[in-house]
Design a protein around this motif. Structure first.
Motif, PDB file in Angstrom:
ATOM      1  N   SER A   1       0.848  -1.189   0.000  1.00  0.00           N
ATOM      2  CA  SER A   1       0.000   0.000   0.000  1.00  0.00           C
ATOM      3  C   SER A   1       0.875   1.227   0.000  1.00  0.00           C
ATOM      4  O   SER A   1       1.678   1.419   0.894  1.00  0.00           O
ATOM      5  CB  SER A   1      -0.917   0.012   1.223  1.00  0.00           C
ATOM      6  OG  SER A   1      -1.727   1.158   1.211  1.00  0.00           O
TER       7      SER A   1
ATOM      8  N   VAL B   1       1.154   2.646  -6.359  1.00  0.00           N
ATOM      9  CA  VAL B   1      -0.117   2.488  -5.662  1.00  0.00           C
ATOM     10  C   VAL B   1      -0.744   1.172  -6.117  1.00  0.00           C
ATOM     11  O   VAL B   1      -0.584   0.762  -7.273  1.00  0.00           O
ATOM     12  CB  VAL B   1      -1.092   3.664  -5.923  1.00  0.00           C
ATOM     13  CG1 VAL B   1      -0.505   4.968  -5.441  1.00  0.00           C
ATOM     14  CG2 VAL B   1      -1.480   3.760  -7.387  1.00  0.00           C
TER      15      VAL B   1
ATOM     16  N   ASP C   1      -4.959   0.754  -2.548  1.00  0.00           N
ATOM     17  CA  ASP C   1      -5.039   2.213  -2.551  1.00  0.00           C
ATOM     18  C   ASP C   1      -6.218   2.691  -3.394  1.00  0.00           C
ATOM     19  O   ASP C   1      -6.889   3.666  -3.050  1.00  0.00           O
ATOM     20  CB  ASP C   1      -3.749   2.814  -3.119  1.00  0.00           C
ATOM     21  CG  ASP C   1      -2.525   2.426  -2.309  1.00  0.00           C
ATOM     22  OD1 ASP C   1      -2.606   2.484  -1.070  1.00  0.00           O
ATOM     23  OD2 ASP C   1      -1.491   2.068  -2.902  1.00  0.00           O
ATOM     24  N   VAL C   2      -6.451   2.007  -4.517  1.00  0.00           N
ATOM     25  CA  VAL C   2      -7.527   2.358  -5.441  1.00  0.00           C
ATOM     26  C   VAL C   2      -8.367   1.116  -5.679  1.00  0.00           C
ATOM     27  O   VAL C   2      -7.819   0.021  -5.851  1.00  0.00           O
ATOM     28  CB  VAL C   2      -6.971   2.876  -6.792  1.00  0.00           C
ATOM     29  CG1 VAL C   2      -8.110   3.197  -7.763  1.00  0.00           C
ATOM     30  CG2 VAL C   2      -6.104   4.109  -6.576  1.00  0.00           C
TER      31      VAL C   2
ATOM     32  N   VAL D   1     -10.592   5.960  -4.117  1.00  0.00           N
ATOM     33  CA  VAL D   1      -9.396   5.903  -3.278  1.00  0.00           C
ATOM     34  C   VAL D   1      -9.814   5.447  -1.890  1.00  0.00           C
ATOM     35  O   VAL D   1     -10.756   5.995  -1.304  1.00  0.00           O
ATOM     36  CB  VAL D   1      -8.703   7.273  -3.208  1.00  0.00           C
ATOM     37  CG1 VAL D   1      -7.523   7.227  -2.233  1.00  0.00           C
ATOM     38  CG2 VAL D   1      -8.234   7.709  -4.594  1.00  0.00           C
TER      39      VAL D   1
ATOM     40  N   ALA E   1      -5.076   4.047   1.893  1.00  0.00           N
ATOM     41  CA  ALA E   1      -3.995   4.506   1.016  1.00  0.00           C
ATOM     42  C   ALA E   1      -3.026   5.369   1.825  1.00  0.00           C
ATOM     43  O   ALA E   1      -3.446   6.324   2.487  1.00  0.00           O
ATOM     44  CB  ALA E   1      -4.559   5.300  -0.155  1.00  0.00           C
TER      45      ALA E   1
ATOM     46  N   ALA F   1      -2.652   8.229  -5.026  1.00  0.00           N
ATOM     47  CA  ALA F   1      -3.713   7.286  -5.388  1.00  0.00           C
ATOM     48  C   ALA F   1      -4.772   7.979  -6.237  1.00  0.00           C
ATOM     49  O   ALA F   1      -5.288   7.398  -7.202  1.00  0.00           O
ATOM     50  CB  ALA F   1      -4.338   6.697  -4.125  1.00  0.00           C
TER      51      ALA F   1
END
Length: 453
Positions: free
Chosen positions: A34, A53, A105-106, A329, A333, A339
């Protein structure tokens, strides 16, 4: 928010929707990194000196999309994995939320699920991370669908502006022209039945999102929700518009003008292929879905066309949407700004967008694609060369104003499925079904700690 809601979210997410707008490419390994570094990436990261990310997503062409982003970006790289489609991914995300670790993160999320995760503080408001630079790339309706109150919790990617797909050969045989209103739809259905024709369409219990869209088209506003008042929610599921729509479709079913078969089943697809239905009320992703399911490839090749969605009030037309996804996001994150750069940049380059719509993977919401002459003037093979985007889908997408989703949308859809089943069986009227849905969902909201307005 009452902690009762947080614990209930996992149970709600365990029940998946009947349809995920975009099909999956299969499973993948879970990335444990992450913010910086990555492991178990499906893709190869070309610029190893840049921060990384992590991302979960299930679009069939995600490999191409991520590779394009990484080649073109000089600030950040994306490590992508596919942990499952729709509900499978949501279950894993819910586990990570509960554990406080393990989320990417995404994450790719269907728009109607965003409030479910936002209320758990699992998503980041990306408005302060470059929103102004990309705001003009999407319509007002697209942004509303990924927003909760004034905050933005996702970047719109694909959507489902709705229309009426129909069989040209069946319409010609029974001298039917595409109806412009739902009253005309019923009249055409009666004419076809009287002449011994097939069912004009289908009223299924397992497509609650479709029914909700038609209620909104008539003027319903199922939910009002503002995260600034997190413990309060407006629930209006038995207003007159909602009752009218259920009564309308219940009447069509009772008269035998439409079928009542569950959609997205082999039996339903077989019926579409074999001319059991004259129309299919659906979204812009439907041609890709139907083609993938074998429709339009055999004896039904070249027999489909599309027309604008019939209206309840032709003097005040309303366009609605079914389905759609976004890149969000997560609050886990480590660098939400990086991100967000990835979320904004993925599926935003011309090659990725073009590949998506050319192969009917997505109906893009990025205006750079919607305004591309190549996309606008495309002669769609499924519709025998009809310029469906220009004539139907793009005007519908541009006119769509967005909706307010609730933090317990899946429970609402399940409650609607239950009552529509009863409506189809004839044990309740449309108005009674709406009253029962209202009571069920309002009680559920109260049990989760909400004050229902």
């Amino acid at each position: 928010m009452n902690k009762k809601w947080i614990s209930a979210a996992a149970a709600v997410l365990a029940v998946t929707t009947a349809l995920v707008a975009c099909s999956s490419n299969g499973g993948g390994g879970t990335s444990t990194a992450s913010g910086s570094g990555a492991s178990n990436c499906t893709n190869t990261i070309p610029k190893k000196n840049l921060p990384v990310v992590t991302m979960w997503g299930w679009y069939p062409n995600m490999q191409l999309v991520v590779d394009n982003f990484n080649k073109q970006n000089g600030e950040v790289q994306v490590c992508w994995t596919n942990v499952g489609q729709g509900g499978d991914e949501y279950d894993k995300f819910q586990t990570a939320i509960s554990a406080g670790t393990g989320a990417p993160d995404v994450i790719m999320i269907e728009m109607d699920r965003i409030p479910t995760f936002q209320i758990q503080n699992a998503l980041v408001d990306i408005k302060k991370y470059g929103f102004d630079a990309v705001k003009a790339d999407y319509s007002e309706g697209a942004w509303k669908d990924v927003s909760v109150g004034d905050a933005v919790y996702g970047v719109p990617v694909d959507g489902g502006p709705m229309a009426m797909i129909y069989r040209k050969d069946i319409f010609e045989k029974y001298d039917i022209t595409p109806p412009k209103t739902w009253a005309e739809y019923e009249q055409a259905a009666q004419k076809m039945k009287d002449a011994g024709g097939p069912a004009f369409g289908d009223f299924a219990a397992n497509v609650s999102a479709l029914t909700m869209a038609l209620q909104i088209q008539k003027g319903a506003a199922p939910f009002t929700y503002n995260p600034a008042q997190q413990s309060s929610i407006g629930v209006k599921l038995n207003d007159q518009a909602s009752k009218d729509v259920l009564d309308h479709w219940g009447r069509l079913a009772k008269k035998g003008l439409v079928g009542t078969q569950d959609q997205f089943t082999p039996e339903y697809i077989s019926g579409v292929i074999n001319g059991k239905y004259a129309t299919y009320i659906s979204a812009a992703w439907a041609p890709g879905y139907l083609t993938g399911a074998g429709v339009g490839k055999g004896k039904d090749t070249g027999k489909f066309a599309v027309a604008p969605l019939p209206q309840w009030d032709p003097d005040h037309p309303v366009q609605v949407n079914w389905g759609g996804s976004a890149f969000s996001v997560t609050s886990q994150a480590k660098n939400p700004e990086l991100a967000a750069k990835a979320a904004y940049g993925l599926y935003a380059d011309k090659e990725s967008l073009t590949h998506g719509w050319t192969n009917q993977i997505i109906f893009p919401l990025n205006l750079k694609a919607l305004n591309d002459p190549e996309f606008v003037n495309l002669k769609v093979g499924f519709f025998d060369g009809q310029q469906a985007n220009k004539e139907v889908y793009i005007p519908a997408a541009n006119a769509y104003k967005g909706v307010t989703y609730s933090p317990f949308g899946q429970y609402y859809f399940d409650a609607m499925t239950k009552q529509i089943s009863a409506l189809i069986e004839g044990s309740v009227t449309g108005a009674q079904a709406a009253d029962r849905i209202q009571e069920d969902v309002a009680n559920y909201a109260k049990e989760q700690g909400f004050t229902v307005q």
